[in-house]
Write a protein that holds these residues in place. Structure first.
Motif, PDB file in Angstrom:
ATOM      1  N   GLY A 111       0.774  -1.235   0.000  1.00  0.00           N
ATOM      2  CA  GLY A 111       0.000   0.000   0.000  1.00  0.00           C
ATOM      3  C   GLY A 111       0.800   1.277   0.000  1.00  0.00           C
ATOM      4  O   GLY A 111       0.231   2.354   0.115  1.00  0.00           O
ATOM      5  N   ASP A 112       2.141   1.201  -0.086  1.00  0.00           N
ATOM      6  CA  ASP A 112       2.935   2.435  -0.159  1.00  0.00           C
ATOM      7  C   ASP A 112       2.535   3.219  -1.404  1.00  0.00           C
ATOM      8  O   ASP A 112       2.274   2.643  -2.452  1.00  0.00           O
ATOM      9  CB  ASP A 112       4.426   2.121  -0.211  1.00  0.00           C
ATOM     10  N   MET A 113       2.490   4.529  -1.270  1.00  0.00           N
ATOM     11  CA  MET A 113       2.088   5.398  -2.372  1.00  0.00           C
ATOM     12  C   MET A 113       3.192   6.404  -2.656  1.00  0.00           C
ATOM     13  O   MET A 113       3.977   6.750  -1.794  1.00  0.00           O
ATOM     14  CB  MET A 113       0.807   6.163  -2.014  1.00  0.00           C
ATOM     15  N   SER A 114       3.203   6.878  -3.891  1.00  0.00           N
ATOM     16  CA  SER A 114       4.089   7.978  -4.245  1.00  0.00           C
ATOM     17  C   SER A 114       3.270   9.022  -4.987  1.00  0.00           C
ATOM     18  O   SER A 114       2.245   8.709  -5.590  1.00  0.00           O
ATOM     19  CB  SER A 114       5.260   7.506  -5.110  1.00  0.00           C
ATOM     20  N   GLU A 115       3.729  10.250  -4.905  1.00  0.00           N
ATOM     21  CA  GLU A 115       3.044  11.379  -5.528  1.00  0.00           C
ATOM     22  C   GLU A 115       4.105  12.284  -6.128  1.00  0.00           C
ATOM     23  O   GLU A 115       5.140  12.531  -5.504  1.00  0.00           O
ATOM     24  CB  GLU A 115       2.258  12.115  -4.443  1.00  0.00           C
ATOM     25  N   GLU A 116       3.868  12.745  -7.330  1.00  0.00           N
ATOM     26  CA  GLU A 116       4.768  13.682  -7.986  1.00  0.00           C
ATOM     27  C   GLU A 116       3.959  14.860  -8.484  1.00  0.00           C
ATOM     28  O   GLU A 116       2.784  14.727  -8.809  1.00  0.00           O
ATOM     29  CB  GLU A 116       5.467  13.016  -9.172  1.00  0.00           C
ATOM     30  N   GLY A 117       4.599  16.018  -8.567  1.00  0.00           N
ATOM     31  CA  GLY A 117       3.882  17.177  -9.063  1.00  0.00           C
ATOM     32  C   GLY A 117       4.737  18.422  -9.045  1.00  0.00           C
ATOM     33  O   GLY A 117       5.962  18.363  -8.974  1.00  0.00           O
ATOM     34  N   LEU A 118       4.042  19.548  -9.111  1.00  0.00           N
ATOM     35  CA  LEU A 118       4.692  20.855  -9.104  1.00  0.00           C
ATOM     36  C   LEU A 118       4.200  21.666  -7.917  1.00  0.00           C
ATOM     37  O   LEU A 118       3.013  21.644  -7.585  1.00  0.00           O
ATOM     38  CB  LEU A 118       4.363  21.639 -10.373  1.00  0.00           C
ATOM     39  N   ILE A 119       5.121  22.371  -7.326  1.00  0.00           N
ATOM     40  CA  ILE A 119       4.785  23.392  -6.336  1.00  0.00           C
ATOM     41  C   ILE A 119       5.113  24.705  -7.020  1.00  0.00           C
ATOM     42  O   ILE A 119       6.238  24.904  -7.493  1.00  0.00           O
ATOM     43  CB  ILE A 119       5.601  23.209  -5.054  1.00  0.00           C
ATOM     44  N   THR A 120       4.135  25.578  -7.113  1.00  0.00           N
ATOM     45  CA  THR A 120       4.352  26.859  -7.782  1.00  0.00           C
ATOM     46  C   THR A 120       4.377  27.963  -6.739  1.00  0.00           C
ATOM     47  O   THR A 120       3.400  28.187  -6.029  1.00  0.00           O
ATOM     48  CB  THR A 120       3.258  27.122  -8.835  1.00  0.00           C
ATOM     49  N   PHE A 121       5.513  28.610  -6.658  1.00  0.00           N
ATOM     50  CA  PHE A 121       5.687  29.743  -5.757  1.00  0.00           C
ATOM     51  C   PHE A 121       5.373  31.004  -6.553  1.00  0.00           C
ATOM     52  O   PHE A 121       5.996  31.263  -7.581  1.00  0.00           O
ATOM     53  CB  PHE A 121       7.119  29.779  -5.222  1.00  0.00           C
ATOM     54  N   VAL A 122       4.381  31.760  -6.098  1.00  0.00           N
ATOM     55  CA  VAL A 122       3.935  32.958  -6.803  1.00  0.00           C
ATOM     56  C   VAL A 122       4.367  34.180  -5.996  1.00  0.00           C
ATOM     57  O   VAL A 122       3.934  34.383  -4.861  1.00  0.00           O
ATOM     58  CB  VAL A 122       2.397  32.954  -6.998  1.00  0.00           C
ATOM     59  N   PHE A 123       5.227  34.988  -6.610  1.00  0.00           N
ATOM     60  CA  PHE A 123       5.783  36.183  -5.973  1.00  0.00           C
ATOM     61  C   PHE A 123       5.115  37.418  -6.562  1.00  0.00           C
ATOM     62  O   PHE A 123       4.914  37.499  -7.768  1.00  0.00           O
ATOM     63  CB  PHE A 123       7.293  36.256  -6.201  1.00  0.00           C
ATOM     64  N   GLN A 124       4.794  38.368  -5.692  1.00  0.00           N
ATOM     65  CA  GLN A 124       4.103  39.568  -6.148  1.00  0.00           C
ATOM     66  C   GLN A 124       4.771  40.807  -5.579  1.00  0.00           C
ATOM     67  O   GLN A 124       5.289  40.794  -4.464  1.00  0.00           O
ATOM     68  CB  GLN A 124       2.642  39.543  -5.706  1.00  0.00           C
ATOM     69  N   THR A 125       4.725  41.861  -6.382  1.00  0.00           N
ATOM     70  CA  THR A 125       5.190  43.167  -5.932  1.00  0.00           C
ATOM     71  C   THR A 125       4.184  44.219  -6.383  1.00  0.00           C
ATOM     72  O   THR A 125       3.364  43.961  -7.265  1.00  0.00           O
ATOM     73  CB  THR A 125       6.603  43.482  -6.467  1.00  0.00           C
ATOM     74  N   ARG A 126       4.261  45.357  -5.782  1.00  0.00           N
ATOM     75  CA  ARG A 126       3.335  46.425  -6.177  1.00  0.00           C
ATOM     76  C   ARG A 126       3.790  47.028  -7.509  1.00  0.00           C
ATOM     77  O   ARG A 126       4.971  46.938  -7.868  1.00  0.00           O
ATOM     78  CB  ARG A 126       3.233  47.476  -5.090  1.00  0.00           C
ATOM     79  N   ILE A 156       7.638  30.632  -9.916  1.00  0.00           N
ATOM     80  CA  ILE A 156       8.699  29.649 -10.111  1.00  0.00           C
ATOM     81  C   ILE A 156       8.127  28.309  -9.657  1.00  0.00           C
ATOM     82  O   ILE A 156       7.685  28.167  -8.513  1.00  0.00           O
ATOM     83  CB  ILE A 156       9.964  29.988  -9.311  1.00  0.00           C
ATOM     84  N   SER A 157       8.128  27.351 -10.575  1.00  0.00           N
ATOM     85  CA  SER A 157       7.616  26.014 -10.243  1.00  0.00           C
ATOM     86  C   SER A 157       8.771  25.087  -9.897  1.00  0.00           C
ATOM     87  O   SER A 157       9.866  25.194 -10.452  1.00  0.00           O
ATOM     88  CB  SER A 157       6.841  25.441 -11.436  1.00  0.00           C
ATOM     89  N   VAL A 158       8.511  24.190  -8.970  1.00  0.00           N
ATOM     90  CA  VAL A 158       9.496  23.236  -8.492  1.00  0.00           C
ATOM     91  C   VAL A 158       8.879  21.837  -8.547  1.00  0.00           C
ATOM     92  O   VAL A 158       7.773  21.616  -8.065  1.00  0.00           O
ATOM     93  CB  VAL A 158       9.910  23.567  -7.032  1.00  0.00           C
ATOM     94  N   ASP A 159       9.616  20.900  -9.147  1.00  0.00           N
ATOM     95  CA  ASP A 159       9.184  19.499  -9.151  1.00  0.00           C
ATOM     96  C   ASP A 159       9.346  18.914  -7.751  1.00  0.00           C
ATOM     97  O   ASP A 159      10.357  19.166  -7.086  1.00  0.00           O
ATOM     98  CB  ASP A 159      10.044  18.661 -10.101  1.00  0.00           C
ATOM     99  N   TYR A 160       8.361  18.109  -7.328  1.00  0.00           N
ATOM    100  CA  TYR A 160       8.491  17.430  -6.052  1.00  0.00           C
ATOM    101  C   TYR A 160       8.137  15.954  -6.179  1.00  0.00           C
ATOM    102  O   TYR A 160       7.434  15.534  -7.095  1.00  0.00           O
ATOM    103  CB  TYR A 160       7.624  18.091  -4.968  1.00  0.00           C
ATOM    104  N   TYR A 161       8.652  15.188  -5.247  1.00  0.00           N
ATOM    105  CA  TYR A 161       8.350  13.770  -5.127  1.00  0.00           C
ATOM    106  C   TYR A 161       8.035  13.491  -3.661  1.00  0.00           C
ATOM    107  O   TYR A 161       8.790  13.881  -2.779  1.00  0.00           O
ATOM    108  CB  TYR A 161       9.553  12.919  -5.570  1.00  0.00           C
TER     109      TYR A 161
END
Length: 131
Positions: free
Chosen positions: A55-70, A123-128
């Motif tokens: 039953g071990d699972m794995s998940e992969e995807g993207l984490i998107t860091f959204v930066f903002q300025t005025r 900036i998107s980052v791949d994760y596992y």
């Protein structure tokens, strides 16, 4: 939807003082930051599978860091801050080994160059994630 473990760990790492840019958790929270530069995070799982008969699972995807300025601060300051902040987050280590950040992509103009309520890059980052 990304697992709760991934979400909690990324929020923890994003809030570290060493990141150097204020983090606001905007998922289901209304925020009105007044900082010149700040960021939030979005989660985009792409693949999940059962890896063993136990039953071990794995998940992969993207984490998107959204930066903002005025408006008026410009892309140089925002991209410099965003690349530095993501580099600090990428250097974090999960002692359990359950979450691995693999690589960051180049900054992307999140707002297409417009300055509506603020100029944004992501900036998107791949994760596992092993669970």
């Amino acid at each position: 939807m990304s697992s709760l473990y991934v979400r909690q760990k990324i929020r923890e790492w994003s809030a570290l003082p060493a990141v150097g840019v204020p983090f606001y958790d905007t998922i289901n929270f209304e925020e009105n930051p007044t900082d010149d530069i700040w960021f939030t995070v979005e989660f985009e799982p792409e693949y999940s599978e059962k890896t063993t008969y136990c039953g071990d699972m794995s998940e992969e995807g993207l984490i998107t860091f959204v930066f903002q300025t005025r408006p008026g601060v410009g892309d140089e300051a925002l991209i410099t801050a965003s690349e530095s902040a993501v580099a600090v987050i990428l250097n974090q280590d999960d002692p359990s080994g359950d979450l691995t950040l693999e690589m960051a992509y180049a900054p992307d103009e999140y707002t297409g160059g417009s300055a509506d309520t603020g100029y944004r890059v992501s900036i998107s980052v791949d994760y596992y994630h092993r669970r």
